[in-house]
Design an enzyme around this catalytic site. Structure first.
Site, PDB file in Angstrom:
ATOM      1  N   ASP A 102       0.831  -1.217   0.000  1.00 23.34           N
ATOM      2  CA  ASP A 102       0.000   0.000   0.000  1.00 23.34           C
ATOM      3  C   ASP A 102       0.863   1.264   0.000  1.00 23.34           C
ATOM      4  O   ASP A 102       0.384   2.333  -0.350  1.00 23.34           O
ATOM      5  CB  ASP A 102      -0.925   0.002   1.225  1.00 23.34           C
ATOM      6  CG  ASP A 102      -0.180  -0.139   2.550  1.00 23.34           C
ATOM      7  OD1 ASP A 102       0.906  -0.761   2.567  1.00 23.34           O
ATOM      8  OD2 ASP A 102      -0.668   0.375   3.568  1.00 23.34           O
ATOM      9  N   TYR A 125      11.187   3.089   0.641  1.00 23.45           N
ATOM     10  CA  TYR A 125      10.655   1.711   0.576  1.00 23.45           C
ATOM     11  C   TYR A 125       9.549   1.620  -0.476  1.00 23.45           C
ATOM     12  O   TYR A 125       9.578   0.737  -1.346  1.00 23.45           O
ATOM     13  CB  TYR A 125      10.138   1.289   1.964  1.00 23.45           C
ATOM     14  CG  TYR A 125       9.256   0.056   1.935  1.00 23.45           C
ATOM     15  CD1 TYR A 125       9.796  -1.217   1.741  1.00 23.45           C
ATOM     16  CD2 TYR A 125       7.864   0.165   2.096  1.00 23.45           C
ATOM     17  CE1 TYR A 125       8.975  -2.344   1.705  1.00 23.45           C
ATOM     18  CE2 TYR A 125       7.043  -0.959   2.062  1.00 23.45           C
ATOM     19  CZ  TYR A 125       7.607  -2.203   1.869  1.00 23.45           C
ATOM     20  OH  TYR A 125       6.790  -3.321   1.829  1.00 23.45           O
TER      21      TYR A 125
HETATM   22  N1  LIG Z   1       5.395  -6.436   6.547  1.00 18.83           N
HETATM   23  C1  LIG Z   1       4.416  -5.656   6.079  1.00 18.83           C
HETATM   24  O1  LIG Z   1       3.710  -4.957   6.837  1.00 18.83           O
HETATM   25  C2  LIG Z   1       4.116  -5.636   4.634  1.00 18.83           C
HETATM   26  C3  LIG Z   1       4.848  -6.376   3.722  1.00 18.83           C
HETATM   27  N2  LIG Z   1       4.572  -6.278   2.372  1.00 18.83           N
HETATM   28  C4  LIG Z   1       5.331  -7.076   1.437  1.00 18.83           C
HETATM   29  O2  LIG Z   1       5.016  -8.435   1.686  1.00 18.83           O
HETATM   30  C5  LIG Z   1       6.168  -9.253   1.406  1.00 18.83           C
HETATM   31  C6  LIG Z   1       6.470 -10.126   2.606  1.00 18.83           C
HETATM   32  O3  LIG Z   1       6.720  -9.277   3.722  1.00 18.83           O
HETATM   33  P1  LIG Z   1       7.125  -9.859   5.142  1.00 18.83           P
HETATM   34  O4  LIG Z   1       7.014 -11.325   5.160  1.00 18.83           O
HETATM   35  O5  LIG Z   1       6.402  -9.051   6.150  1.00 18.83           O
HETATM   36  O6  LIG Z   1       8.648  -9.428   5.164  1.00 18.83           O
HETATM   37  P2  LIG Z   1       9.795  -9.850   6.185  1.00 18.83           P
HETATM   38  O7  LIG Z   1      10.653  -8.652   6.378  1.00 18.83           O
HETATM   39  O8  LIG Z   1       9.203 -10.529   7.368  1.00 18.83           O
HETATM   40  O9  LIG Z   1      10.587 -10.966   5.347  1.00 18.83           O
HETATM   41  C7  LIG Z   1      11.320 -10.630   4.222  1.00 18.83           C
HETATM   42  C8  LIG Z   1      12.312 -11.743   3.992  1.00 18.83           C
HETATM   43  O10 LIG Z   1      13.069 -11.420   2.831  1.00 18.83           O
HETATM   44  C9  LIG Z   1      14.377 -11.847   3.045  1.00 18.83           C
HETATM   45  N3  LIG Z   1      15.344 -11.140   2.218  1.00 18.83           N
HETATM   46  C10 LIG Z   1      15.820  -9.884   2.363  1.00 18.83           C
HETATM   47  N4  LIG Z   1      16.726  -9.624   1.405  1.00 18.83           N
HETATM   48  C11 LIG Z   1      16.826 -10.743   0.638  1.00 18.83           C
HETATM   49  C12 LIG Z   1      17.601 -11.094  -0.475  1.00 18.83           C
HETATM   50  N5  LIG Z   1      18.491 -10.254  -1.013  1.00 18.83           N
HETATM   51  N6  LIG Z   1      17.434 -12.329  -1.004  1.00 18.83           N
HETATM   52  C13 LIG Z   1      16.571 -13.203  -0.475  1.00 18.83           C
HETATM   53  N7  LIG Z   1      15.818 -12.936   0.607  1.00 18.83           N
HETATM   54  C14 LIG Z   1      15.936 -11.711   1.148  1.00 18.83           C
HETATM   55  C15 LIG Z   1      14.640 -11.570   4.516  1.00 18.83           C
HETATM   56  O11 LIG Z   1      15.700 -12.378   4.945  1.00 18.83           O
HETATM   57  P3  LIG Z   1      16.643 -11.930   6.177  1.00 18.83           P
HETATM   58  O12 LIG Z   1      15.764 -12.027   7.372  1.00 18.83           O
HETATM   59  O13 LIG Z   1      17.729 -12.908   6.163  1.00 18.83           O
HETATM   60  O14 LIG Z   1      17.054 -10.519   5.857  1.00 18.83           O
HETATM   61  C16 LIG Z   1      13.310 -11.934   5.143  1.00 18.83           C
HETATM   62  O15 LIG Z   1      13.310 -13.261   5.603  1.00 18.83           O
HETATM   63  C17 LIG Z   1       7.256  -8.286   0.991  1.00 18.83           C
HETATM   64  O16 LIG Z   1       7.284  -8.190  -0.400  1.00 18.83           O
HETATM   65  C18 LIG Z   1       6.821  -6.960   1.583  1.00 18.83           C
HETATM   66  O17 LIG Z   1       7.330  -5.851   0.865  1.00 18.83           O
HETATM   67  C19 LIG Z   1       3.576  -5.476   1.887  1.00 18.83           C
HETATM   68  C20 LIG Z   1       2.821  -4.735   2.739  1.00 18.83           C
HETATM   69  C21 LIG Z   1       2.987  -4.785   4.194  1.00 18.83           C
HETATM   70  C1  LIG Z   2       5.221   1.033  17.635  1.00 15.88           C
HETATM   71  C2  LIG Z   2       4.491   2.331  17.368  1.00 15.88           C
HETATM   72  C3  LIG Z   2       4.247   2.742  16.069  1.00 15.88           C
HETATM   73  N1  LIG Z   2       3.577   3.903  15.854  1.00 15.88           N
HETATM   74  C4  LIG Z   2       3.296   4.306  14.461  1.00 15.88           C
HETATM   75  C5  LIG Z   2       4.492   4.527  13.561  1.00 15.88           C
HETATM   76  C6  LIG Z   2       3.905   4.300  12.196  1.00 15.88           C
HETATM   77  O1  LIG Z   2       3.305   5.512  11.730  1.00 15.88           O
HETATM   78  C7  LIG Z   2       2.838   3.272  12.427  1.00 15.88           C
HETATM   79  C8  LIG Z   2       3.242   1.861  12.011  1.00 15.88           C
HETATM   80  O2  LIG Z   2       4.434   1.533  12.601  1.00 15.88           O
HETATM   81  P1  LIG Z   2       5.464   0.450  12.068  1.00 15.88           P
HETATM   82  O3  LIG Z   2       6.768   1.128  11.954  1.00 15.88           O
HETATM   83  O4  LIG Z   2       5.349  -0.736  12.959  1.00 15.88           O
HETATM   84  O5  LIG Z   2       4.907   0.015  10.684  1.00 15.88           O
HETATM   85  P2  LIG Z   2       5.533   0.190   9.220  1.00 15.88           P
HETATM   86  O6  LIG Z   2       6.907  -0.324   9.208  1.00 15.88           O
HETATM   87  O7  LIG Z   2       5.284   1.535   8.690  1.00 15.88           O
HETATM   88  O8  LIG Z   2       4.587  -0.860   8.476  1.00 15.88           O
HETATM   89  C9  LIG Z   2       4.630  -0.935   7.094  1.00 15.88           C
HETATM   90  O9  LIG Z   2       5.554  -1.946   6.755  1.00 15.88           O
HETATM   91  C10 LIG Z   2       5.768  -2.039   5.359  1.00 15.88           C
HETATM   92  C11 LIG Z   2       6.749  -3.180   5.129  1.00 15.88           C
HETATM   93  C12 LIG Z   2       4.540  -2.069   4.568  1.00 15.88           C
HETATM   94  O10 LIG Z   2       4.559  -2.492   3.407  1.00 15.88           O
HETATM   95  C13 LIG Z   2       3.319  -1.351   5.063  1.00 15.88           C
HETATM   96  O11 LIG Z   2       2.101  -1.891   4.569  1.00 15.88           O
HETATM   97  C14 LIG Z   2       3.255  -1.269   6.557  1.00 15.88           C
HETATM   98  O12 LIG Z   2       2.817  -2.479   7.152  1.00 15.88           O
HETATM   99  O13 LIG Z   2       2.546   3.297  13.836  1.00 15.88           O
HETATM  100  C15 LIG Z   2       3.122   4.692  16.896  1.00 15.88           C
HETATM  101  O14 LIG Z   2       2.493   5.758  16.688  1.00 15.88           O
HETATM  102  N2  LIG Z   2       3.368   4.281  18.188  1.00 15.88           N
HETATM  103  C16 LIG Z   2       4.050   3.141  18.471  1.00 15.88           C
HETATM  104  O15 LIG Z   2       4.255   2.825  19.671  1.00 15.88           O
END
Ligand SMILES: NC(=O)C1=CN([C@@H]2O[C@H](COP(=O)(O)OP(=O)(O)OC[C@H]3O[C@@H](n4cnc5c(N)ncnc54)[C@H](OP(=O)(O)O)[C@@H]3O)[C@@H](O)[C@H]2O)C=CC1
Ligand SMILES: Cc1cn([C@H]2C[C@H](O)[C@@H](COP(=O)(O)OP(=O)(O)O[C@H]3O[C@@H](C)C(=O)[C@@H](O)[C@H]3O)O2)c(=O)[nH]c1=O
Length: 292
Positions: A102, A125
């Site tokens: 998003d 990002y």
């Molecule tokens: N988390 C969120 O809130 C959101 C995530 N997304 C997307 O969803 C997908 C999954 O996210 P999520 O599971 O939360 O992410 P995580 O950060 O939990 O996991 C990402 C994984 O990618 C691995 N990684 C990083 N760099 C490399 C590389 N060069 N080659 C191979 N593996 C690599 C990391 O390994 P290591 O731990 O060893 O670095 C890690 O295990 C991603 O595409 C993310 O952008 C979208 C919206 C929200």
């Molecule tokens: C822990 C914490 C966060 N926040 C705020 C900071 C931020 O604006 C929001 C979310 O915090 P985070 O840093 O945990 O979330 P954030 O890393 O921004 O999460 C994002 O991750 C990437 C990978 C995505 O792709 C997005 O969809 C979204 O999930 O909450 C507070 O206001 N108080 C708090 O105590």
């Protein structure tokens, strides 16, 4: 079918492995050390050796604030690595399922973002993830990009785990109430991806393209934090309920700007037979697991 998974130790990677536990499919799952997607030779060597039927990319650079100070590293994983995977998938003639975010939107909208809305990421990002989307679209037809948001699970680092931890450590929390979006359970996203793999196995094709996949019930980070604390208290993860203050984004100093509003229109996913994530129900499940 033979499924190749990257990023196996992330939230999605771990949930995807759990989802496949009782299935007949052959899963070939790789961590970042086993398969670094930014190493083109390695990507080709492993994909050619495994000869998967489909590739699922759960690997990404997801440290939103850190990306502001290391944009090249974020770009390398979220765009260049994705390019190598697209090349390798095209080379084998197999589809790629990829996850985006998003945060590709500017957050200025007042109603859910549709697939036709213009993207304009505010964070590094978000920019790197948008570049990853574009590179896939330019290189291959047979792909599905699922844009998701606010992912949480029992694994890794995420907002749910942060709030539970802070709720046990502090008497008072302050959480932004002016950023709206939809939480998504990584386990539901994993099931959605498996569903797509199985549709592809059955029909030999999918409605290729980009879709929005998230929870269906918008909230603010503050609203999400309140739901987490109430449920964590009910499940006795938190004994003393902390005071939960409302703050504005300007009061929470972080490196990366987040969208003020990133609710996505989910209507298109019915075309690929998916249902939104039920994040309220999944939150119970995650908190119960965290309490085990
Ligand atoms: N988390 C969120 O809130 C959101 C995530 N997304 C997307 O969803 C997908 C999954 O996210 P999520 O599971 O939360 O992410 P995580 O950060 O939990 O996991 C990402 C994984 O990618 C691995 N990684 C990083 N760099 C490399 C590389 N060069 N080659 C191979 N593996 C690599 C990391 O390994 P290591 O731990 O060893 O670095 C890690 O295990 C991603 O595409 C993310 O952008 C979208 C919206 C929200
Ligand atoms: C822990 C914490 C966060 N926040 C705020 C900071 C931020 O604006 C929001 C979310 O915090 P985070 O840093 O945990 O979330 P954030 O890393 O921004 O999460 C994002 O991750 C990437 C990978 C995505 O792709 C997005 O969809 C979204 O999930 O909450 C507070 O206001 N108080 C708090 O105590």
């Amino acid at each position: 079918m033979r499924i190749l998974l990257t990023g196996k130790n992330g939230q999605l990677g771990r949930c995807f492995q759990d989802t496949l536990l009782n299935c007949q499919h052959e899963l070939f799952a790789f961590s970042s050390t086993e398969l670094d997607i930014t190493q083109r030779d390695k990507v080709f060597e492993i994909t050619r050796r495994i000869t998967p039927d489909i590739i699922v990319n759960a690997a990404a650079y997801t440290a939103v604030d850190k990306a502001e100070s290391e944009p090249d590293k974020a770009f390398l994983v979220n765009c260049t690595g994705v390019k190598f995977l697209s090349e390798a998938a095209s080379d084998l003639g197999v589809p790629l399922i990829h996850i985006s975010t998003d945060y590709v939107f500017d957050g200025e909208a007042v109603e859910p973002y549709t697939l036709n809305n213009t993207t304009d990421p505010k964070s590094i990002y978000g920019k790197t993830k948008l570049s990853g989307e574009k590179v896939i679209r330019s290189m291959m037809t047979d792909h599905i990009i699922l844009r998701t948001s606010w992912v949480f699970s029992e694994y890794g680092n995420n907002f749910v785990k942060s709030i539970v931890r802070l709720g046990t450590e502090r008497n008072e929390l302050s959480v932004v109430a002016d950023q709206y979006g939809c939480p998504t359970y990584a386990g539901d996203l994993a099931e959605a991806i498996l569903n797509l793999c199985e549709q592809y196995e059955k029909n030999g094709r999918l409605e290729w393209g980009t879709y929005h996949y998230s929870g269906d019930n918008p909230t603010s980070w503050h609203g999400f934090a309140r739901a987490i604390l109430v449920k964590a208290n009910r499940f006795q993860l938190i004994v003393n309920f902390p005071k939960l203050n409302v703050i504005g984004s300007e009061q929470y100093k972080v490196a990366a700007e987040r969208p003020r509003y990133s609710v996505m229109d989910l209507s298109a996913i019915s075309r690929i037979n998916l249902m939104p994530s039920n994040w309220c129900k999944a939150l119970d499940k995650v908190l119960i697991k965290l309490n085990e």
